[in-house]
Design a protein around this motif. Structure first.
Motif, PDB file in Angstrom:
ATOM      1  N   GLN A   1      18.978  14.478  13.760  1.00 48.72           N
ATOM      2  CA  GLN A   1      18.364  13.145  13.860  1.00 48.72           C
ATOM      3  C   GLN A   1      18.428  12.476  12.492  1.00 48.72           C
ATOM      4  OE1 GLN A   1      14.482  14.339  15.275  1.00 48.72           O
ATOM      5  NE2 GLN A   1      15.084  14.129  17.425  1.00 48.72           N
ATOM      6  N   LEU A   2      19.209  11.404  12.396  1.00 47.18           N
ATOM      7  CA  LEU A   2      19.319  10.658  11.145  1.00 47.18           C
ATOM      8  C   LEU A   2      18.234   9.584  11.131  1.00 47.18           C
ATOM      9  CD1 LEU A   2      23.201  10.225  11.102  1.00 47.18           C
ATOM     10  CD2 LEU A   2      21.810  12.055  10.090  1.00 47.18           C
ATOM     11  N   VAL A   3      17.432   9.623  10.081  1.00 46.02           N
ATOM     12  CA  VAL A   3      16.252   8.757  10.017  1.00 46.02           C
ATOM     13  C   VAL A   3      16.638   7.323   9.657  1.00 46.02           C
ATOM     14  CG1 VAL A   3      14.077   8.353   8.808  1.00 46.02           C
ATOM     15  CG2 VAL A   3      14.764  10.677   9.422  1.00 46.02           C
ATOM     16  N   LYS A   4      16.152   6.368  10.463  1.00 48.62           N
ATOM     17  CA  LYS A   4      16.457   4.960  10.235  1.00 48.62           C
ATOM     18  C   LYS A   4      15.231   4.165   9.809  1.00 48.62           C
ATOM     19  CE  LYS A   4      20.750   5.362  11.155  1.00 48.62           C
ATOM     20  NZ  LYS A   4      21.744   5.086  10.100  1.00 48.62           N
ATOM     21  N   ASP A   5      14.041   4.624  10.232  1.00 44.86           N
ATOM     22  CA  ASP A   5      12.808   3.905   9.888  1.00 44.86           C
ATOM     23  C   ASP A   5      11.629   4.842  10.081  1.00 44.86           C
ATOM     24  OD1 ASP A   5      11.596   1.024   9.417  1.00 44.86           O
ATOM     25  OD2 ASP A   5      10.343   1.942  10.947  1.00 44.86           O
ATOM     26  N   ILE A   6      10.646   4.737   9.186  1.00 44.28           N
ATOM     27  CA  ILE A   6       9.426   5.518   9.315  1.00 44.28           C
ATOM     28  C   ILE A   6       8.243   4.563   9.304  1.00 44.28           C
ATOM     29  CG2 ILE A   6       7.969   7.317   8.294  1.00 44.28           C
ATOM     30  CD1 ILE A   6      10.456   8.509   7.012  1.00 44.28           C
ATOM     31  N   ALA A   7       7.488   4.550  10.414  1.00 41.67           N
ATOM     32  CA  ALA A   7       6.300   3.694  10.512  1.00 41.67           C
ATOM     33  C   ALA A   7       5.071   4.578  10.677  1.00 41.67           C
ATOM     34  CB  ALA A   7       6.429   2.743  11.704  1.00 41.67           C
TER      35      ALA A   7
ATOM     36  N   MET B   1       0.849  -1.209   0.000  1.00 46.39           N
ATOM     37  CA  MET B   1       0.000   0.000   0.000  1.00 46.39           C
ATOM     38  C   MET B   1       0.877   1.248   0.000  1.00 46.39           C
ATOM     39  SD  MET B   1      -2.985   1.016   2.700  1.00 46.39           S
ATOM     40  CE  MET B   1      -3.679  -0.628   2.682  1.00 46.39           C
ATOM     41  N   SER B   2       0.426   2.272  -0.711  1.00 43.64           N
ATOM     42  CA  SER B   2       1.239   3.491  -0.785  1.00 43.64           C
ATOM     43  C   SER B   2       1.196   4.237   0.549  1.00 43.64           C
ATOM     44  CB  SER B   2       0.709   4.387  -1.894  1.00 43.64           C
ATOM     45  OG  SER B   2       1.122   5.726  -1.654  1.00 43.64           O
ATOM     46  N   PHE B   3       2.365   4.659   0.967  1.00 46.10           N
ATOM     47  CA  PHE B   3       2.514   5.330   2.252  1.00 46.10           C
ATOM     48  C   PHE B   3       1.677   6.607   2.328  1.00 46.10           C
ATOM     49  CE2 PHE B   3       5.546   8.146   4.826  1.00 46.10           C
ATOM     50  CZ  PHE B   3       5.025   7.743   6.040  1.00 46.10           C
ATOM     51  N   PHE B   4       1.840   7.478   1.353  1.00 45.46           N
ATOM     52  CA  PHE B   4       1.151   8.772   1.429  1.00 45.46           C
ATOM     53  C   PHE B   4      -0.371   8.626   1.326  1.00 45.46           C
ATOM     54  CE2 PHE B   4       5.401  10.517   0.827  1.00 45.46           C
ATOM     55  CZ  PHE B   4       5.371  11.562   1.742  1.00 45.46           C
ATOM     56  N   GLU B   5      -0.824   7.647   0.576  1.00 46.11           N
ATOM     57  CA  GLU B   5      -2.278   7.417   0.484  1.00 46.11           C
ATOM     58  C   GLU B   5      -2.858   6.917   1.805  1.00 46.11           C
ATOM     59  OE1 GLU B   5      -3.105   4.774  -2.808  1.00 46.11           O
ATOM     60  OE2 GLU B   5      -1.973   6.109  -4.140  1.00 46.11           O
TER      61      GLU B   5
ATOM     62  N   GLN C   1       6.266   2.607  -0.433  1.00 45.72           N
ATOM     63  CA  GLN C   1       5.359   1.515  -0.106  1.00 45.72           C
ATOM     64  C   GLN C   1       5.519   1.104   1.354  1.00 45.72           C
ATOM     65  OE1 GLN C   1       3.068   0.212  -2.483  1.00 45.72           O
ATOM     66  NE2 GLN C   1       3.798   2.093  -3.433  1.00 45.72           N
ATOM     67  N   LEU C   2       4.442   0.579   1.931  1.00 46.68           N
ATOM     68  CA  LEU C   2       4.486   0.102   3.314  1.00 46.68           C
ATOM     69  C   LEU C   2       4.681  -1.401   3.352  1.00 46.68           C
ATOM     70  CD1 LEU C   2       1.579   2.183   4.871  1.00 46.68           C
ATOM     71  CD2 LEU C   2       4.009   2.377   5.420  1.00 46.68           C
ATOM     72  N   LYS C   3       5.473  -1.845   4.296  1.00 52.57           N
ATOM     73  CA  LYS C   3       5.596  -3.291   4.540  1.00 52.57           C
ATOM     74  C   LYS C   3       5.202  -3.570   5.984  1.00 52.57           C
ATOM     75  CE  LYS C   3      10.296  -2.878   6.089  1.00 52.57           C
ATOM     76  NZ  LYS C   3      11.623  -2.589   5.666  1.00 52.57           N
ATOM     77  N   THR C   4       4.627  -4.746   6.239  1.00 54.65           N
ATOM     78  CA  THR C   4       4.246  -5.141   7.598  1.00 54.65           C
ATOM     79  C   THR C   4       5.482  -5.680   8.310  1.00 54.65           C
ATOM     80  OG1 THR C   4       2.006  -5.628   6.875  1.00 54.65           O
ATOM     81  CG2 THR C   4       2.702  -6.636   8.936  1.00 54.65           C
ATOM     82  N   THR C   5       5.680  -5.196   9.552  1.00 53.67           N
ATOM     83  CA  THR C   5       6.931  -5.510  10.237  1.00 53.67           C
ATOM     84  C   THR C   5       6.759  -6.401  11.469  1.00 53.67           C
ATOM     85  OG1 THR C   5       6.710  -3.468  11.492  1.00 53.67           O
ATOM     86  CG2 THR C   5       8.049  -3.376   9.488  1.00 53.67           C
ATOM     87  N   GLU C   6       5.526  -6.781  11.772  1.00 58.20           N
ATOM     88  CA  GLU C   6       5.353  -7.695  12.904  1.00 58.20           C
ATOM     89  C   GLU C   6       4.173  -8.612  12.645  1.00 58.20           C
ATOM     90  OE1 GLU C   6       4.756  -4.471  16.008  1.00 58.20           O
ATOM     91  OE2 GLU C   6       2.963  -5.643  16.432  1.00 58.20           O
TER      92      GLU C   6
ATOM     93  N   SER D   1       5.962  -0.171   8.183  1.00 66.89           N
ATOM     94  CA  SER D   1       7.014   0.819   7.943  1.00 66.89           C
ATOM     95  C   SER D   1       7.192   1.030   6.451  1.00 66.89           C
ATOM     96  CB  SER D   1       8.353   0.341   8.516  1.00 66.89           C
ATOM     97  OG  SER D   1       8.347   0.386   9.910  1.00 66.89           O
ATOM     98  N   VAL D   2       7.757   2.185   6.115  1.00 68.95           N
ATOM     99  CA  VAL D   2       8.069   2.489   4.719  1.00 68.95           C
ATOM    100  C   VAL D   2       9.233   1.605   4.287  1.00 68.95           C
ATOM    101  CG1 VAL D   2       8.833   4.270   3.106  1.00 68.95           C
ATOM    102  CG2 VAL D   2       7.326   4.883   5.020  1.00 68.95           C
ATOM    103  N   GLU D   3       9.067   0.951   3.153  1.00 63.35           N
ATOM    104  CA  GLU D   3      10.120   0.102   2.626  1.00 63.35           C
ATOM    105  C   GLU D   3      11.216   0.987   2.036  1.00 63.35           C
ATOM    106  OE1 GLU D   3       9.926  -4.352   0.951  1.00 63.35           O
ATOM    107  OE2 GLU D   3       8.281  -2.981   0.539  1.00 63.35           O
ATOM    108  N   ASN D   4      12.459   0.655   2.365  1.00 66.02           N
ATOM    109  CA  ASN D   4      13.599   1.479   1.928  1.00 66.02           C
ATOM    110  C   ASN D   4      13.563   1.825   0.450  1.00 66.02           C
ATOM    111  OD1 ASN D   4      14.956   2.007   4.224  1.00 66.02           O
ATOM    112  ND2 ASN D   4      16.434   0.326   4.026  1.00 66.02           N
TER     113      ASN D   4
END
Lengths: 129, 129
Positions: free
Chosen positions: A68-74, A1-5, B111-116, B104-107
């Motif tokens: 702050q260096l971004v490592k993950d966005i949920a 699924m698209s993040f922004f949507e 797109q979003l991926k399920t992480t748990e 989370s946003v996939e690198n």
């Protein structure tokens, strides 16, 4: 699924972003993003917020150097809150603490106690650039 | 310093509360409290929120049994956000995940991926009382 949507910005076009230290999972702060600041965060790999009081972009650490260096966005199930894992340089809090959540309610009272050491004074923090 | 004097509720009388699993520091959810729901949270030792959509109190786990026992209540430097450590029973998310932040946003994509893993289906969650 698209993040922004998936995301739901509020009536002011904002979404709260919880910032968490990836290394030790300490919650460092909560601030607001609009779509443009989130896009900048993704593009640059550094957190960029929207200041509601100043009505302008606010790149974390731009003045203090404490970036702050971004490592993950949920995002959450409703798409109305972000959780961002970062590598925090120095202090996240403008009062010189590692985390903005440096005070907790003392058991059985309605008083606050400080729960972590101050890393540096705000004067040093902002003289430091 | 007095806790309630430090807090700043917004124009609607609300403050965001970040809920964190005390055991493993996973951020579970973010929801809103008003002063009365915060007082109930402190009194009962279980999280009680204010539902903006339903305009009513919402005791976490009242329907599902998946309660949150309060272990610590912190506020941030500005007094406008709460961070509450809890002992979470079961799933915090109404979709049956432990945390609401299960995507989370996939690198390098949007797109979003399920992480748990999903712990249980929403049907089971709410049939369970």
């Amino acid at each position: 699924m698209s993040f922004f949507e998936t995301l739901k910005f509020d009536a002011n076009g904002l979404i709260p972003a919880i910032i968490q230290d990836q290394a030790n999972k300490r919650v460092l702060m909560m601030a607001w993003m609009n779509r443009a600041s989130l896009e900048r965060t993704i593009e640059t790999g550094r957190t960029c917020f929207w200041s509601r009081s100043r009505q302008q972009f606010w790149v974390k650490g731009e003045t203090s150097g404490h970036t702050q260096l971004v490592k993950d966005i949920a995002c959450d199930c409703d798409g109305d809150t972000l959780l961002i894992q970062v590598e925090q340089v120095g202090a996240a809090c403008h009062e010189g603490y590692r985390s903005c959540f440096f005070r907790s309610v003392e058991n059985g009272t309605h008083q606050l106690k400080t729960t972590e050491p101050r890393l540096l004074s705000p004067e040093v923090l902002y003289a430091k650039k």
